[in-house]
Scaffold this active site. Structure first.
Site, PDB file in Angstrom:
ATOM      1  N   LYS A 175      12.643  32.674  -0.784  1.00  0.00           N
ATOM      2  CA  LYS A 175      13.585  31.829  -0.033  1.00  0.00           C
ATOM      3  C   LYS A 175      14.335  32.712   0.956  1.00  0.00           C
ATOM      4  O   LYS A 175      15.019  33.660   0.559  1.00  0.00           O
ATOM      5  CB  LYS A 175      14.571  31.155  -0.993  1.00  0.00           C
ATOM      6  CG  LYS A 175      15.731  30.438  -0.284  1.00  0.00           C
ATOM      7  CD  LYS A 175      16.708  29.750  -1.259  1.00  0.00           C
ATOM      8  CE  LYS A 175      17.921  29.190  -0.512  1.00  0.00           C
ATOM      9  NZ  LYS A 175      18.920  28.568  -1.424  1.00  0.00           N
TER      10      LYS A 175
ATOM     11  N   ASP B 129      23.589  30.023   4.698  1.00  0.00           N
ATOM     12  CA  ASP B 129      23.628  28.669   4.148  1.00  0.00           C
ATOM     13  C   ASP B 129      25.043  28.120   4.222  1.00  0.00           C
ATOM     14  O   ASP B 129      25.878  28.399   3.364  1.00  0.00           O
ATOM     15  CB  ASP B 129      23.130  28.690   2.692  1.00  0.00           C
ATOM     16  CG  ASP B 129      23.116  27.300   2.072  1.00  0.00           C
ATOM     17  OD1 ASP B 129      23.264  26.314   2.824  1.00  0.00           O
ATOM     18  OD2 ASP B 129      22.945  27.213   0.832  1.00  0.00           O
TER      19      ASP B 129
ATOM     20  N   LYS C 222      29.538  23.267   2.809  1.00  0.00           N
ATOM     21  CA  LYS C 222      30.129  23.944   1.650  1.00  0.00           C
ATOM     22  C   LYS C 222      31.632  24.125   1.870  1.00  0.00           C
ATOM     23  O   LYS C 222      32.074  24.211   3.021  1.00  0.00           O
ATOM     24  CB  LYS C 222      29.512  25.333   1.502  1.00  0.00           C
ATOM     25  CG  LYS C 222      28.111  25.346   0.942  1.00  0.00           C
ATOM     26  CD  LYS C 222      27.625  26.780   0.736  1.00  0.00           C
ATOM     27  CE  LYS C 222      26.214  26.800   0.187  1.00  0.00           C
ATOM     28  NZ  LYS C 222      26.110  26.257  -1.178  1.00  0.00           N
TER      29      LYS C 222
ATOM     30  N   ASP D 293      21.755  34.394   0.978  1.00  0.00           N
ATOM     31  CA  ASP D 293      20.831  33.331   0.581  1.00  0.00           C
ATOM     32  C   ASP D 293      19.380  33.617   1.004  1.00  0.00           C
ATOM     33  O   ASP D 293      18.503  32.779   0.826  1.00  0.00           O
ATOM     34  CB  ASP D 293      21.324  31.990   1.138  1.00  0.00           C
ATOM     35  CG  ASP D 293      20.983  30.817   0.232  1.00  0.00           C
ATOM     36  OD1 ASP D 293      20.677  31.052  -0.944  1.00  0.00           O
ATOM     37  OD2 ASP D 293      21.011  29.675   0.727  1.00  0.00           O
TER      38      ASP D 293
ATOM     39  N   ASP E 231      22.696  20.549   1.360  1.00  0.00           N
ATOM     40  CA  ASP E 231      22.961  21.874   0.791  1.00  0.00           C
ATOM     41  C   ASP E 231      21.894  22.255  -0.245  1.00  0.00           C
ATOM     42  O   ASP E 231      21.835  23.398  -0.678  1.00  0.00           O
ATOM     43  CB  ASP E 231      24.361  21.881   0.157  1.00  0.00           C
ATOM     44  CG  ASP E 231      24.868  23.291  -0.097  1.00  0.00           C
ATOM     45  OD1 ASP E 231      24.244  24.250   0.415  1.00  0.00           O
ATOM     46  OD2 ASP E 231      25.895  23.420  -0.797  1.00  0.00           O
TER      47      ASP E 231
ATOM     48  N   GLU F 227      18.883  22.992   0.218  1.00  0.00           N
ATOM     49  CA  GLU F 227      17.919  23.278   1.276  1.00  0.00           C
ATOM     50  C   GLU F 227      16.850  24.288   0.858  1.00  0.00           C
ATOM     51  O   GLU F 227      15.767  24.301   1.434  1.00  0.00           O
ATOM     52  CB  GLU F 227      18.648  23.778   2.530  1.00  0.00           C
ATOM     53  CG  GLU F 227      18.981  25.282   2.553  1.00  0.00           C
ATOM     54  CD  GLU F 227      19.904  25.738   1.431  1.00  0.00           C
ATOM     55  OE1 GLU F 227      20.644  24.889   0.897  1.00  0.00           O
ATOM     56  OE2 GLU F 227      19.881  26.934   1.085  1.00  0.00           O
TER      57      GLU F 227
ATOM     58  N   ARG G 178      14.994  24.470  -1.795  1.00  0.00           N
ATOM     59  CA  ARG G 178      13.785  23.796  -2.297  1.00  0.00           C
ATOM     60  C   ARG G 178      13.008  23.150  -1.152  1.00  0.00           C
ATOM     61  O   ARG G 178      11.806  22.962  -1.255  1.00  0.00           O
ATOM     62  CB  ARG G 178      14.184  22.785  -3.384  1.00  0.00           C
ATOM     63  CG  ARG G 178      15.106  21.723  -2.927  1.00  0.00           C
ATOM     64  CD  ARG G 178      15.828  21.011  -4.082  1.00  0.00           C
ATOM     65  NE  ARG G 178      16.995  21.755  -4.568  1.00  0.00           N
ATOM     66  CZ  ARG G 178      17.782  21.346  -5.543  1.00  0.00           C
ATOM     67  NH1 ARG G 178      17.529  20.218  -6.179  1.00  0.00           N
ATOM     68  NH2 ARG G 178      18.814  22.069  -5.922  1.00  0.00           N
TER      69      ARG G 178
HETATM   70  N1  BES Z   1      22.212  28.873  -1.891  1.00  0.00           N
HETATM   71  C1  BES Z   1      22.775  27.857  -2.703  1.00  0.00           C
HETATM   72  C2  BES Z   1      22.867  28.246  -4.167  1.00  0.00           C
HETATM   73  C3  BES Z   1      23.932  29.249  -4.511  1.00  0.00           C
HETATM   74  C4  BES Z   1      25.258  28.880  -4.515  1.00  0.00           C
HETATM   75  C5  BES Z   1      23.579  30.501  -4.917  1.00  0.00           C
HETATM   76  C6  BES Z   1      26.227  29.797  -4.881  1.00  0.00           C
HETATM   77  C7  BES Z   1      24.537  31.415  -5.296  1.00  0.00           C
HETATM   78  C8  BES Z   1      25.863  31.066  -5.273  1.00  0.00           C
HETATM   79  C9  BES Z   1      21.911  26.595  -2.621  1.00  0.00           C
HETATM   80  O1  BES Z   1      21.318  26.365  -1.414  1.00  0.00           O
HETATM   81  C10 BES Z   1      22.814  25.457  -2.898  1.00  0.00           C
HETATM   82  O2  BES Z   1      23.699  25.242  -2.114  1.00  0.00           O
HETATM   83  N2  BES Z   1      22.578  24.746  -3.995  1.00  0.00           N
HETATM   84  C11 BES Z   1      23.384  23.653  -4.362  1.00  0.00           C
HETATM   85  C12 BES Z   1      22.468  22.576  -4.884  1.00  0.00           C
HETATM   86  C13 BES Z   1      23.161  21.255  -5.118  1.00  0.00           C
HETATM   87  C14 BES Z   1      23.574  20.660  -3.789  1.00  0.00           C
HETATM   88  C15 BES Z   1      22.224  20.334  -5.841  1.00  0.00           C
HETATM   89  C16 BES Z   1      24.340  24.107  -5.446  1.00  0.00           C
HETATM   90  O3  BES Z   1      23.954  24.920  -6.295  1.00  0.00           O
HETATM   91  O4  BES Z   1      25.499  23.694  -5.402  1.00  0.00           O
HETATM   92 ZN    ZN Z   2      20.923  27.998  -0.248  1.00  0.00          ZN
HETATM   93 MN    MN Z   3      22.560  25.298  -0.083  1.00  0.00          MN
END
Ligand code: BES
Ligand code: ZN
Ligand code: MN
Length: 505
Positions: free
Chosen positions: A269, A274, A281, A292, A351, A353, A355
């Site tokens: 990834k 992000d 966010k 990210d 968010d 993204e 996947r």
């Molecule tokens: N890159 C983030 C995941 C992340 C967040 C990694 C904080 C490390 C620290 C990912 O893209 C994300 O934002 N995931 C969301 C998914 C949710 C919207 C289902 C998350 O984990 O909040």
């Molecule tokens: Zn992300």
């Molecule tokens: Mn995200």
């Protein structure tokens, strides 16, 4: 950096600094005992008087060493003998090497192979020592007007006794050095800010790796036009709000004697920043979303190590790189996009993204008819909640593959923990309007993210590593860790062994 193997009498080792490990119980290890005899019990007396505390990872420089050819000693505490294991050994190495790189010396000799780590041989210890040396030398100060002075250390000699096998020890040092370089590349790419490390920058770095590899690696870049023509619309949907164009980066390492051998594929990834997109966010700590792309960075770091170790197998790296920004053109919650596989996705949260870029990269991997596919992603905050910062989350559609990965993580001491990927979780991704949704609600967020990916990984043995908790550390020591380059490189080296075993059978 040089790592000579040294087999001479400890008292006669001429060096600026000799590193000597000591257990808390005061029973000296073989090298320490020989040094003690030759120095009128220098080490034994320091311990008896309480002048050296052998607590785990405690270090002390002894500036003179009468009776010894070494200019100084660096004593390192090993803590309690009964608790000695891989984790404590690595703590000891980090403490010793971090001290050495700060000293005004350009070479040192270490007697760290003496440490009796249960079930670990000299070759493993040698590798850990070289890796720890490279990690300790790491600096990220290109943006500082006055960088801290760089380490002068150019040579670390490894003292082993005559019974130790010098050839395998050298092999271990070579692997550790390569791993260290791969890890450090991954750290630098991770630490670089989003305004520099863009999808195009990642592509340039991959091309650079190819050029440096003297033919070991070849690199292909798919730009937005090529991705459009391919039909990788879900990947493209993530970068639509960004001024930075997306890229799919493909690396080939051909090491197998038989060119036709099915490759192992690593998919990273590479979200270079992000923001969350339209599902923006919150502001706190958002700077950390420059990390990210650490999955992508770990793929490039692993390829760097592969180009140095040259195992006999074929490996393909795929990096899905995009920047996730809010904008008038950005994907909106509710938008429905057709994936490269043909399934439609309802994007309920922009968010989620990672996947979206990975699903198309996983479909792209099908064309290589892979022996295995591992994706590496900072995928979910939920993973950090579940396992914290020590274990990488492992999900797989194949139990043998999962065991091989767990095993590699133990050997490299870059450990993963097996998480469930049960069918029961899949219905959380049901959508009223498309084949599936890109989020599965609050419960088990790391599992449902893996479930989403599993829908696109049905053609080969596949595993997913969620490194959201392990790729970087926050706080005062903020920085990328270089994980899981150790695990991935070990996994691949183990597959080379597998191939040899089946050839002989
Ligand atoms: N890159 C983030 C995941 C992340 C967040 C990694 C904080 C490390 C620290 C990912 O893209 C994300 O934002 N995931 C969301 C998914 C949710 C919207 C289902 C998350 O984990 O909040
Ligand atoms: Zn992300
Ligand atoms: Mn995200």
């Amino acid at each position: 950096m040089e790592f000579p193997v040294i087999t001479i009498e400890p008292a006669k080792v001429e060096t600026a600094c000799l590193v000597v490990p000591v257990f808390k119980d005061g029973d000296l290890l073989p090298t320490a005992a020989k040094l003690d005899d030759a120095s009128e019990r220098l080490i034994g007396q320091l311990i008896e008087r309480g002048d050296f505390d052998a607590t785990l990872a405690n270090v002390q420089v002894i500036p003179f060493a009468p009776g010894l050819a070494a200019d100084r000693l660096l004593l390192v505490g090993l803590g309690e003998r009964a608790k000695c294991n891989e984790g404590s050994f690595r703590k000891v190495l980090d403490a010793a090497l971090k001290t050495l790189v700060r000293m005004p010396i350009d070479e040192a000799v270490v007697a760290l192979s003496d440490v009796p780590v249960p079930e670990r041989e000299n070759v493993w210890k040698a590798r850990m020592i070289a890796e720890a040396t490279r990690r300790a030398q790491y600096r990220f100060d290109i943006f500082k007007s006055e960088p801290a002075p760089a380490s002068r250390l150019e040579r670390v000699g490894l003292l082993i006794d005559e019974s130790g096998d010098a050839a395998t020890t050298e092999q271990g040092l070579h692997i550790g050095n390569a791993l260290g370089e791969g890890i450090n590349l991954t750290r630098t790419l991770g630490n670089l800010p989003g305004n520099i490390c863009t999808p195009r920058y990642l592509a340039e770095q991959a091309e650079q790796l190819g050029k440096e590899s003297a033919g070991a690696l070849s690199v292909e870049i798919l730009d937005e036009e090529a991705l459009e023509a391919l039909g990788a619309r879900t990947l493209l949907s993530v970068g639509r709000g960004s001024a930075e164009p997306s890229r799919l980066i493909v690396l080939h390492y051909r090491g197998a004697e038989n060119e036709q051998d099915a490759p192992h594929v690593l998919v990273g990834k590479g979200i270079t920043f992000d923001t969350g997109g339209i599902s923006l966010k919150p502001g706190a700590d958002m700077d950390e979303m420059k990390y990210d792309m650490c999955g992508a960075a770990s793929v490039l770091g692993t390829f760097k190590a592969l180009a140095m170790i040259k195992p006999k197998l074929n490996v393909i790296g795929i990096v899905a790189a995009a920047e996730n920004m809010p904008d008038a053109r950005a994907t909106k919650p509710g938008d429905i996009i057709k994936t490269l596989k043909g399934l439609t996705v309802e994007i309920l949260n922009t968010d989620a993204e990672g996947r979206l870029v990975l699903c198309d990269a996983l479909t792209y991997a099908e064309r290589f008819e892979p022996a295995s596919v591992i994706d590496i992603a900072t995928l979910t905050g939920a993973m950090v909640m579940a396992l914290g910062n020590h274990a990488t989350g492992l999900f797989a559609n194949d139990d043998d593959l999962a065991l091989d990965i767990l095993d590699a993580g133990e050997t490299a001491w870059d450990r993963a923990w097996h998480m469930p990927l049960w069918d029961e979780y899949q219905s959380q991704l049901d959508s009223n309007f498309a084949d599936l949704a890109n989020i599965g609600g609050r419960p088990a967020g790391a599992v449902t993210a893996a479930c989403y990916l599993s829908r696109f990984a049905d053609k080969y043995p596949w595993a997913h590593l969620d490194i959201a908790g392990t790729a970087w550390i926050s706080g005062k020591e903020k920085g990328a860790t270089g994980r899981p380059v150790g695990l991935l490189t070990q996994y691949l080296m183990d597959r080379e062994q597998d191939a040899n075993v089946s050839d002989e059978a």
